[in-house]
Design a protein around this motif. Structure first.
Motif, PDB file in Angstrom:
ATOM      1  N   ARG A 187       6.061  -5.734   0.842  1.00  0.00           N
ATOM      2  CA  ARG A 187       7.322  -5.693   0.084  1.00  0.00           C
ATOM      3  C   ARG A 187       8.482  -6.126   0.969  1.00  0.00           C
ATOM      4  NH1 ARG A 187       6.494   0.427  -2.264  1.00  0.00           N
ATOM      5  NH2 ARG A 187       5.081  -0.045  -3.996  1.00  0.00           N
ATOM      6  N   THR A 188       8.476  -5.665   2.205  1.00  0.00           N
ATOM      7  CA  THR A 188       9.548  -6.019   3.142  1.00  0.00           C
ATOM      8  C   THR A 188       9.172  -7.204   4.022  1.00  0.00           C
ATOM      9  OG1 THR A 188       8.729  -4.313   4.659  1.00  0.00           O
ATOM     10  CG2 THR A 188      10.538  -3.712   3.200  1.00  0.00           C
ATOM     11  N   GLU A 189       7.888  -7.310   4.391  1.00  0.00           N
ATOM     12  CA  GLU A 189       7.469  -8.394   5.280  1.00  0.00           C
ATOM     13  C   GLU A 189       7.555  -9.753   4.612  1.00  0.00           C
ATOM     14  OE1 GLU A 189       6.410  -8.358   8.535  1.00  0.00           O
ATOM     15  OE2 GLU A 189       7.099  -6.284   8.608  1.00  0.00           O
ATOM     16  N   ARG A 190       7.156  -9.807   3.337  1.00  0.00           N
ATOM     17  CA  ARG A 190       7.105 -11.094   2.644  1.00  0.00           C
ATOM     18  C   ARG A 190       7.846 -11.088   1.313  1.00  0.00           C
ATOM     19  NH1 ARG A 190       2.085 -11.054   5.412  1.00  0.00           N
ATOM     20  NH2 ARG A 190       1.688 -13.045   6.470  1.00  0.00           N
ATOM     21  N   ASN A 191       8.542 -10.017   1.026  1.00  0.00           N
ATOM     22  CA  ASN A 191       9.296  -9.916  -0.226  1.00  0.00           C
ATOM     23  C   ASN A 191       8.397  -9.990  -1.462  1.00  0.00           C
ATOM     24  OD1 ASN A 191      11.787  -9.851   1.245  1.00  0.00           O
ATOM     25  ND2 ASN A 191      11.661 -12.080   1.420  1.00  0.00           N
ATOM     26  N   TRP A 192       7.189  -9.487  -1.324  1.00  0.00           N
ATOM     27  CA  TRP A 192       6.273  -9.459  -2.463  1.00  0.00           C
ATOM     28  C   TRP A 192       6.600  -8.290  -3.385  1.00  0.00           C
ATOM     29  CZ3 TRP A 192       0.711 -10.078   0.021  1.00  0.00           C
ATOM     30  CH2 TRP A 192       0.572 -11.392   0.496  1.00  0.00           C
ATOM     31  N   GLU A 193       6.217  -8.464  -4.647  1.00  0.00           N
ATOM     32  CA  GLU A 193       6.247  -7.353  -5.597  1.00  0.00           C
ATOM     33  C   GLU A 193       4.886  -6.641  -5.534  1.00  0.00           C
ATOM     34  OE1 GLU A 193       8.417  -7.686  -9.414  1.00  0.00           O
ATOM     35  OE2 GLU A 193       8.139  -9.848  -9.114  1.00  0.00           O
ATOM     36  N   VAL A 194       4.923  -5.368  -5.196  1.00  0.00           N
ATOM     37  CA  VAL A 194       3.688  -4.600  -5.036  1.00  0.00           C
ATOM     38  C   VAL A 194       3.837  -3.258  -5.748  1.00  0.00           C
ATOM     39  CG1 VAL A 194       2.094  -3.504  -3.421  1.00  0.00           C
ATOM     40  CG2 VAL A 194       3.198  -5.678  -2.803  1.00  0.00           C
ATOM     41  N   ILE A 195       2.889  -2.952  -6.617  1.00  0.00           N
ATOM     42  CA  ILE A 195       2.837  -1.656  -7.285  1.00  0.00           C
ATOM     43  C   ILE A 195       1.757  -0.829  -6.601  1.00  0.00           C
ATOM     44  CG2 ILE A 195       2.426  -0.440  -9.458  1.00  0.00           C
ATOM     45  CD1 ILE A 195       3.131  -3.063 -10.914  1.00  0.00           C
ATOM     46  N   ASP A 196       2.134   0.346  -6.134  1.00  0.00           N
ATOM     47  CA  ASP A 196       1.163   1.213  -5.463  1.00  0.00           C
ATOM     48  C   ASP A 196       0.527   2.163  -6.460  1.00  0.00           C
ATOM     49  OD1 ASP A 196      -0.343   2.595  -3.590  1.00  0.00           O
ATOM     50  OD2 ASP A 196       1.288   4.007  -3.177  1.00  0.00           O
ATOM     51  N   ILE A 197      -0.778   2.032  -6.638  1.00  0.00           N
ATOM     52  CA  ILE A 197      -1.537   3.014  -7.422  1.00  0.00           C
ATOM     53  C   ILE A 197      -2.450   3.830  -6.510  1.00  0.00           C
ATOM     54  CG2 ILE A 197      -1.485   1.562  -9.505  1.00  0.00           C
ATOM     55  CD1 ILE A 197      -4.530   0.994  -8.908  1.00  0.00           C
ATOM     56  N   HIS A 198      -2.738   3.308  -5.326  1.00  0.00           N
ATOM     57  CA  HIS A 198      -3.733   3.934  -4.447  1.00  0.00           C
ATOM     58  C   HIS A 198      -3.325   5.341  -4.017  1.00  0.00           C
ATOM     59  CE1 HIS A 198      -6.933   4.157  -1.448  1.00  0.00           C
ATOM     60  NE2 HIS A 198      -6.028   4.683  -0.628  1.00  0.00           N
ATOM     61  N   PHE A 199      -2.160   5.447  -3.414  1.00  0.00           N
ATOM     62  CA  PHE A 199      -1.754   6.749  -2.883  1.00  0.00           C
ATOM     63  C   PHE A 199      -1.399   7.750  -3.986  1.00  0.00           C
ATOM     64  CE2 PHE A 199      -1.192   3.888   0.774  1.00  0.00           C
ATOM     65  CZ  PHE A 199      -2.031   4.530   1.670  1.00  0.00           C
ATOM     66  N   PRO A 200      -0.760   7.324  -5.101  1.00  0.00           N
ATOM     67  CA  PRO A 200      -0.578   8.278  -6.202  1.00  0.00           C
ATOM     68  C   PRO A 200      -1.904   8.772  -6.793  1.00  0.00           C
ATOM     69  CG  PRO A 200       0.965   6.471  -6.423  1.00  0.00           C
ATOM     70  CD  PRO A 200       0.029   6.096  -5.321  1.00  0.00           C
ATOM     71  N   MET A 201      -2.889   7.889  -6.921  1.00  0.00           N
ATOM     72  CA  MET A 201      -4.195   8.312  -7.428  1.00  0.00           C
ATOM     73  C   MET A 201      -4.860   9.275  -6.444  1.00  0.00           C
ATOM     74  SD  MET A 201      -5.851   4.875  -9.152  1.00  0.00           S
ATOM     75  CE  MET A 201      -7.221   5.724  -9.945  1.00  0.00           C
ATOM     76  N   GLN A 202      -4.694   9.007  -5.166  1.00  0.00           N
ATOM     77  CA  GLN A 202      -5.252   9.888  -4.145  1.00  0.00           C
ATOM     78  C   GLN A 202      -4.626  11.277  -4.213  1.00  0.00           C
ATOM     79  OE1 GLN A 202      -6.385   8.465   0.024  1.00  0.00           O
ATOM     80  NE2 GLN A 202      -4.381   9.369   0.399  1.00  0.00           N
TER      81      GLN A 202
END
Length: 336
Positions: A187-202
């Protein structure tokens, strides 16, 4: 056994350490303006429940919309090009996204791509720096190729959780922690749009296990059931509209009696037809999948189901017992 392919970096045509692929000064392409939204991923995406829930959200937010939501998830697929020894009892090596990606983008011409990879890319082995590098290279290449194909918006989703039968979240899931965190960092390194499901699911899984020690999101440790797909959708939908009452909406989709449950079932039927038709038309090398209808026949079936959806929408407005169908719980979509 790792797949052998020649001059990997040159064939993909990207610089792994490149920065600045995204442009934070430019607002994201509005989801409401999309003509075609393409989902890419492995068997979890192919199963399609979270994709259908997302499409249910789109139709709710834009009842007159003509957005096509196309699911081209492919079981066993990776972006890394890796395949473990004895995969599928030696029947075939894992399919590699880049063997079909150009054909997919040329034939579908999506405006928005939402992609979820990582679960298969560590090939269910302890953490390996070389395997990790291949995953990173694959994701960077995927972004570059999608932008080169004039995709207006690329959104990545972190991999879901892995539940080892003995080690629980302390097994292969530790590898996925690394993969998910790297993706989030882009998100910060390359300005990508990233949705995090991994850690909320964990976190969700950990909390549930404190009350129900035998609770699982995925019976086989890999493929989440409907509750897991609901969780995935619960984090994707607010990314595109943080005012949408996603929990209430998703509960309504899955309660089997509401207007939204009927809508979901119709969309699920259509998704299955359209998915298999497009997978067959665009081509893949994953054996064992159903052969889809020719696109013209699939389109007729899609229109047939769309007519049912429109009838359902009209009926729901007239019936007072479908209070949720009046959309009072949901604010108009504001693009993220």
């Amino acid at each position: 056994m790792n797949r052998i392919y020649i001059v990997f970096l040159l064939c993909l045509g990207f610089a792994v350490e490149g920065h600045g692929e995204g442009h934070p000064s430019e607002p994201p392409f509005p989801i409401r303006d999309a003509k075609r939204i393409l989902f890419l991923g492995n068997s979890i995406t192919y199963a399609g429940h979270y994709v259908t829930l997302f499409e249910s959200f789109l139709i709710t937010a834009f009842p007159s919309s003509e957005i096509e939501t196309i699911n081209l998830g492919l079981p066993s697929e990776t972006v890394s090009g890796l395949s473990e020894d004895g995969h599928a009892e030696g029947a075939f090596v894992r399919p590699w996204l880049f063997s079909r990606l150009d054909n997919v983008t040329e034939r579908i011409k999506p405006d928005v791509v939402i992609a979820c990879y990582g679960m298969n890319d560590g090939i269910y082995q302890p953490f390996s720096e070389s395997n990790f590098q291949r995953y990173k290279e694959g994701m960077v290449s995927l972004y570059a190729k999608l932008k080169a194909a004039e995709v207006k918006r690329v959104v990545f989703i972190t991999p879901s959780v892995h539940e080892d039968p003995i080690l629980g979240l302390k097994g292969y899931n530790l590898v996925l922690n690394r993969y998910a965190q790297w993706l989030i960092d882009q998100r910060t390194e390359r300005n990508w749009e990233v949705i995090d499901i991994h850690f909320p699911m964990q976190d969700y899984l950990t909390a549930k296990k404190t009350l129900e020690p035998d609770f699982k999101l995925a019976e086989d440790g890999i493929h989440p059931g409907l509750e897991g797909h609901r969780l995935i959708a619960e984090y994707i939908i607010p990314y595109f509209d943080d005012k949408f009452a996603s929990k209430d909406f998703l509960s309504a989709c899955l309660d089997n009696t509401s207007y939204y449950a009927h809508l979901y079932k119709l969309l699920e039927e259509r998704q299955e037809i359209v998915k298999n038709a497009w997978l067959t038309y665009t081509g893949h090398n994953r054996p064992g999948l159903p052969v889809g209808l020719p696109l013209d026949k699939a389109k007729k079936e899609s229109i047939r189901i769309q007519n049912k959806i429109q009838k359902l929408q009209k009926t729901s407005i007239k019936r007072s017992n479908y209070e949720i169908s009046d959309h009072h719980l949901f604010t108009p979509l504001t693009t993220h």
